[in-house]
Structures are given as C-alpha cells and as structure tokens.
Write a protein that holds these residues in place. Structure first.
Motif, PDB file in Angstrom:
ATOM      1  N   GLU A 130       2.517 -11.144  -5.442  1.00 31.45           N
ATOM      2  CA  GLU A 130       2.292  -9.810  -6.003  1.00 31.45           C
ATOM      3  C   GLU A 130       0.833  -9.386  -5.895  1.00 31.45           C
ATOM      4  O   GLU A 130       0.546  -8.212  -5.620  1.00 31.45           O
ATOM      5  CB  GLU A 130       2.762  -9.785  -7.458  1.00 31.45           C
ATOM      6  CG  GLU A 130       4.277  -9.961  -7.591  1.00 31.45           C
ATOM      7  CD  GLU A 130       4.751 -10.012  -9.034  1.00 31.45           C
ATOM      8  OE1 GLU A 130       3.873 -10.035  -9.937  1.00 31.45           O
ATOM      9  OE2 GLU A 130       5.968 -10.041  -9.261  1.00 31.45           O
ATOM     10  N   ARG A 134      -0.370  -6.118  -3.839  1.00 29.09           N
ATOM     11  CA  ARG A 134      -1.123  -5.010  -4.442  1.00 29.09           C
ATOM     12  C   ARG A 134      -2.426  -4.753  -3.686  1.00 29.09           C
ATOM     13  O   ARG A 134      -2.819  -3.603  -3.468  1.00 29.09           O
ATOM     14  CB  ARG A 134      -1.442  -5.327  -5.909  1.00 29.09           C
ATOM     15  CG  ARG A 134      -0.280  -5.154  -6.863  1.00 29.09           C
ATOM     16  CD  ARG A 134      -0.766  -5.159  -8.308  1.00 29.09           C
ATOM     17  NE  ARG A 134      -1.470  -6.392  -8.635  1.00 29.09           N
ATOM     18  CZ  ARG A 134      -0.887  -7.475  -9.134  1.00 29.09           C
ATOM     19  NH1 ARG A 134       0.425  -7.488  -9.347  1.00 29.09           N
ATOM     20  NH2 ARG A 134      -1.601  -8.550  -9.433  1.00 29.09           N
ATOM     21  N   ALA A 137      -1.748  -2.924  -0.520  1.00 31.26           N
ATOM     22  CA  ALA A 137      -1.430  -1.525  -0.814  1.00 31.26           C
ATOM     23  C   ALA A 137      -2.708  -0.724  -1.050  1.00 31.26           C
ATOM     24  O   ALA A 137      -2.835   0.414  -0.582  1.00 31.26           O
ATOM     25  CB  ALA A 137      -0.514  -1.445  -2.037  1.00 31.26           C
ATOM     26  N   LEU A 138      -3.665  -1.319  -1.750  1.00 29.95           N
ATOM     27  CA  LEU A 138      -4.936  -0.640  -1.987  1.00 29.95           C
ATOM     28  C   LEU A 138      -5.672  -0.404  -0.670  1.00 29.95           C
ATOM     29  O   LEU A 138      -6.228   0.672  -0.434  1.00 29.95           O
ATOM     30  CB  LEU A 138      -5.797  -1.479  -2.935  1.00 29.95           C
ATOM     31  CG  LEU A 138      -7.193  -0.926  -3.266  1.00 29.95           C
ATOM     32  CD1 LEU A 138      -7.080   0.422  -3.967  1.00 29.95           C
ATOM     33  CD2 LEU A 138      -7.956  -1.933  -4.131  1.00 29.95           C
ATOM     34  N   ARG A 141      -4.180   2.487   1.148  1.00 29.08           N
ATOM     35  CA  ARG A 141      -4.587   3.779   0.594  1.00 29.08           C
ATOM     36  C   ARG A 141      -5.958   4.200   1.130  1.00 29.08           C
ATOM     37  O   ARG A 141      -6.195   5.368   1.417  1.00 29.08           O
ATOM     38  CB  ARG A 141      -4.617   3.720  -0.935  1.00 29.08           C
ATOM     39  CG  ARG A 141      -3.251   3.868  -1.575  1.00 29.08           C
ATOM     40  CD  ARG A 141      -3.349   4.187  -3.048  1.00 29.08           C
ATOM     41  NE  ARG A 141      -3.859   3.056  -3.818  1.00 29.08           N
ATOM     42  CZ  ARG A 141      -3.108   2.070  -4.283  1.00 29.08           C
ATOM     43  NH1 ARG A 141      -1.800   2.059  -4.032  1.00 29.08           N
ATOM     44  NH2 ARG A 141      -3.640   1.099  -4.980  1.00 29.08           N
ATOM     45  N   LEU A 150       3.559   4.972   0.667  1.00 31.42           N
ATOM     46  CA  LEU A 150       2.716   4.232  -0.271  1.00 31.42           C
ATOM     47  C   LEU A 150       3.219   4.395  -1.699  1.00 31.42           C
ATOM     48  O   LEU A 150       3.161   3.447  -2.491  1.00 31.42           O
ATOM     49  CB  LEU A 150       1.265   4.703  -0.165  1.00 31.42           C
ATOM     50  CG  LEU A 150       0.453   4.074   0.962  1.00 31.42           C
ATOM     51  CD1 LEU A 150      -0.942   4.684   1.018  1.00 31.42           C
ATOM     52  CD2 LEU A 150       0.352   2.561   0.774  1.00 31.42           C
ATOM     53  N   ARG A 151       3.710   5.570  -2.033  1.00 27.71           N
ATOM     54  CA  ARG A 151       4.295   5.754  -3.375  1.00 27.71           C
ATOM     55  C   ARG A 151       5.516   4.864  -3.536  1.00 27.71           C
ATOM     56  O   ARG A 151       5.734   4.292  -4.610  1.00 27.71           O
ATOM     57  CB  ARG A 151       4.651   7.226  -3.595  1.00 27.71           C
ATOM     58  CG  ARG A 151       3.436   8.120  -3.861  1.00 27.71           C
ATOM     59  CD  ARG A 151       3.856   9.470  -4.420  1.00 27.71           C
ATOM     60  NE  ARG A 151       4.625  10.240  -3.435  1.00 27.71           N
ATOM     61  CZ  ARG A 151       4.087  11.066  -2.551  1.00 27.71           C
ATOM     62  NH1 ARG A 151       2.776  11.219  -2.500  1.00 27.71           N
ATOM     63  NH2 ARG A 151       4.840  11.745  -1.697  1.00 27.71           N
ATOM     64  N   ASP A 154       4.210   1.327  -4.096  1.00 29.02           N
ATOM     65  CA  ASP A 154       3.675   1.166  -5.450  1.00 29.02           C
ATOM     66  C   ASP A 154       4.778   1.116  -6.501  1.00 29.02           C
ATOM     67  O   ASP A 154       4.602   0.510  -7.566  1.00 29.02           O
ATOM     68  CB  ASP A 154       2.712   2.309  -5.784  1.00 29.02           C
ATOM     69  CG  ASP A 154       1.401   2.206  -5.014  1.00 29.02           C
ATOM     70  OD1 ASP A 154       1.041   1.082  -4.604  1.00 29.02           O
ATOM     71  OD2 ASP A 154       0.748   3.255  -4.817  1.00 29.02           O
ATOM     72  N   ALA A 159       6.893  -5.807  -8.612  1.00 29.41           N
ATOM     73  CA  ALA A 159       5.649  -5.380  -7.965  1.00 29.41           C
ATOM     74  C   ALA A 159       5.826  -5.583  -6.473  1.00 29.41           C
ATOM     75  O   ALA A 159       6.655  -6.391  -6.029  1.00 29.41           O
ATOM     76  CB  ALA A 159       4.448  -6.176  -8.472  1.00 29.41           C
ATOM     77  N   ALA A 160       5.077  -4.850  -5.674  1.00 28.25           N
ATOM     78  CA  ALA A 160       5.148  -5.027  -4.224  1.00 28.25           C
ATOM     79  C   ALA A 160       4.703  -6.434  -3.857  1.00 28.25           C
ATOM     80  O   ALA A 160       3.697  -6.933  -4.365  1.00 28.25           O
ATOM     81  CB  ALA A 160       4.262  -4.005  -3.531  1.00 28.25           C
ATOM     82  N   ALA A 165       4.724  -5.564   1.834  1.00 29.83           N
ATOM     83  CA  ALA A 165       3.529  -4.747   2.062  1.00 29.83           C
ATOM     84  C   ALA A 165       3.005  -4.929   3.484  1.00 29.83           C
ATOM     85  O   ALA A 165       2.585  -3.962   4.131  1.00 29.83           O
ATOM     86  CB  ALA A 165       2.443  -5.116   1.048  1.00 29.83           C
TER      87      ALA A 165
END
Length: 257
Positions: A130, A134, A137-138, A141, A150-151, A154, A159-160, A165
C-alpha cells in the motif's frame, strides 16, 4: 504471525470461463520504440521515488535466521522468491490490471486490488504494497497523468497496491504486457539485490552475479505469469510469511520489511 484465514478466490478474467488460460503470446515480439523503452526503464529504476529501497521483503529476517548467509544462498533465495511468489501473484495481477486499465474496466481493477491486498500474508507485506502504491500514485499526479484514472486509483479499497499502480503507470507507454512485466520484475530484482548486499553484506561483484542470475530467470517467469489462469493465482509462501512476521518484531533492522 498472521492468523489463519479462508483462501481468497482470484477475480476471474472478464469474458473467461473457469479453467481458461491467458491467450498465448505471439512468437515474435516487436522492437520497443526508444520512448517506450525509456519509460519502462524509469519505472524499473531503483531511483523511482516510491521507497522500494527501504524494503527487503523478508531477506533481512532470513539473514538474521541464518538462511541467507552468502552469495550462493542469496541467489537461491531471490530466484525462489521470483518463481514461487512474484510469478504466481504480483506479476499476474499487474498483467491483468494493465489490461483492465487500458480497456477502462474499473470494476476489474478494484477486484484485482482487493485480491492482492487481502492475500498479503502479514501486516508488513500489506503495508509495503500500500505504501509503494500510494507513492507511485503521488508520482503520477506530479506527471499530470489522466485525472480520471488517478481518481479511480486513489479510490481503491483498502488502498491502491503496488502492482495495480504500476500497471496504471505503464498503461500509456504502448508496451506489451510481456515488456511491462519484464520491467516490473527487473525493478524488483534491483531493489532486492541492493537489500541483500546491505544485509549480508555482499560486494558489488557478487551483487552483479546475482542480478545476472535473476536476469536469466525473469523472462521464463514472466511467460509463466502470462500463461497463468485467473484461478491459478496464489500467494502461498509459508517461510517468507513466517520470516516477515518475525521481522515485524526483530530487534535490530535496516529495512521496513
């Protein structure tokens, strides 16, 4: 150590029947475009800001238990982990998530993510999956990746996770599933060899020999992962789970797993 729990059934591929296998890959693979190759190299790089360098995935605990003590035992340990763990769980999830992202199938992405999260055998393993998910994912972005996807990433529950990811990060590269999985496994190998080098410790020449051995094993492991039917995916590595559980309480440690 985690308490026993019922096995989790892997999500069936869309449009498949029980027992169906993934379509066989073509005999000839097209040459990667330079831009695609560079994107995959960046995703596989240990410098990707997801914290991969801070995890040993049980290797540090194996060193503490005397199971991994030198170059030869480290090589055996990592090859076994590649073949018995990544090729049966992480890579099949990444391949199926890649296809689901590309066709816009958010429901299947969610099912794969839940399966991967719930089949982590210790709290430490789940937190790693996780946290790296995360962090990726950041990073996406910051690259101004597609906002809608991306939504969705998230919003994944609980959790992704890392393979899901990673699949999204690779979805727009134009790379084949096989090339994406080679990059996925190559990045894992780099991080794990760095961890073994520090934990045992080993010299740089030994580390390069281990990487060469893993490089020989990665292509057939990727092919095995792509052939795996959805119902054959599994996360069952008892010794790795025991060592991971012990590592959570290990007195002295360098790594988070």
């Amino acid at each position: 150590m985690t308490s026993p729990r019922r096995p989790h059934r892997a999500p069936r591929d869309r449009g498949s029947r029980p027992g169906d296998r993934a379509p066989a890959r073509r005999a000839a693979q097209p040459t990667l475009a330079p831009a695609t190759l560079l994107q995959l190299m960046r995703l596989a790089s240990p410098s990707l800001p997801v914290g991969g360098f801070s995890y040993s995935e049980g290797c540090e605990s194996a060193v503490d238990a005397g199971l991994v003590v030198d170059e030869a035992s480290a090589q055996r340990w990592l090859v076994d982990q590649l073949v018995l763990s990544l090729a049966r769980s992480d890579m099949p999830v990444a391949a199926r998530a890649l296809a689901a992202w590309r066709r816009g199938d958010g429901a299947h992405v969610g099912a794969l993510n839940r399966w991967f999260s719930t089949t982590r055998e210790t709290q430490e393993q789940r937190r790693q999956a996780e946290q790296t998910g995360r962090s990726l994912a950041l990073w996406l972005r910051h690259r101004e990746a597609a906002a809608a996807r991306l939504r969705e990433l998230d919003a994944l529950q609980p959790a992704a996770t890392w393979p899901v990811a990673f699949a999204l990060a690779a979805a727009d590269t134009g790379a084949s599933p096989r090339d994406v999985l080679v990059a996925f496994a190559g990045g894992w190998a780099e991080n794990m060899v760095q961890a073994a080098t520090k934990a045992i410790p080993l010299g740089q020449a030994a580390a390069q020999r281990i990487l060469a051995a893993l490089a020989d094993e990665i292509p057939p492991s990727v092919d095995a992962a792509l052939r795996l039917a959805a119902g054959e995916m599994q996360a069952f590595t008892p010794m790795l789970a025991i060592l991971s559980a012990r590592h959570e309480e290990q007195y002295s440690r360098l790594f988070r797993s």
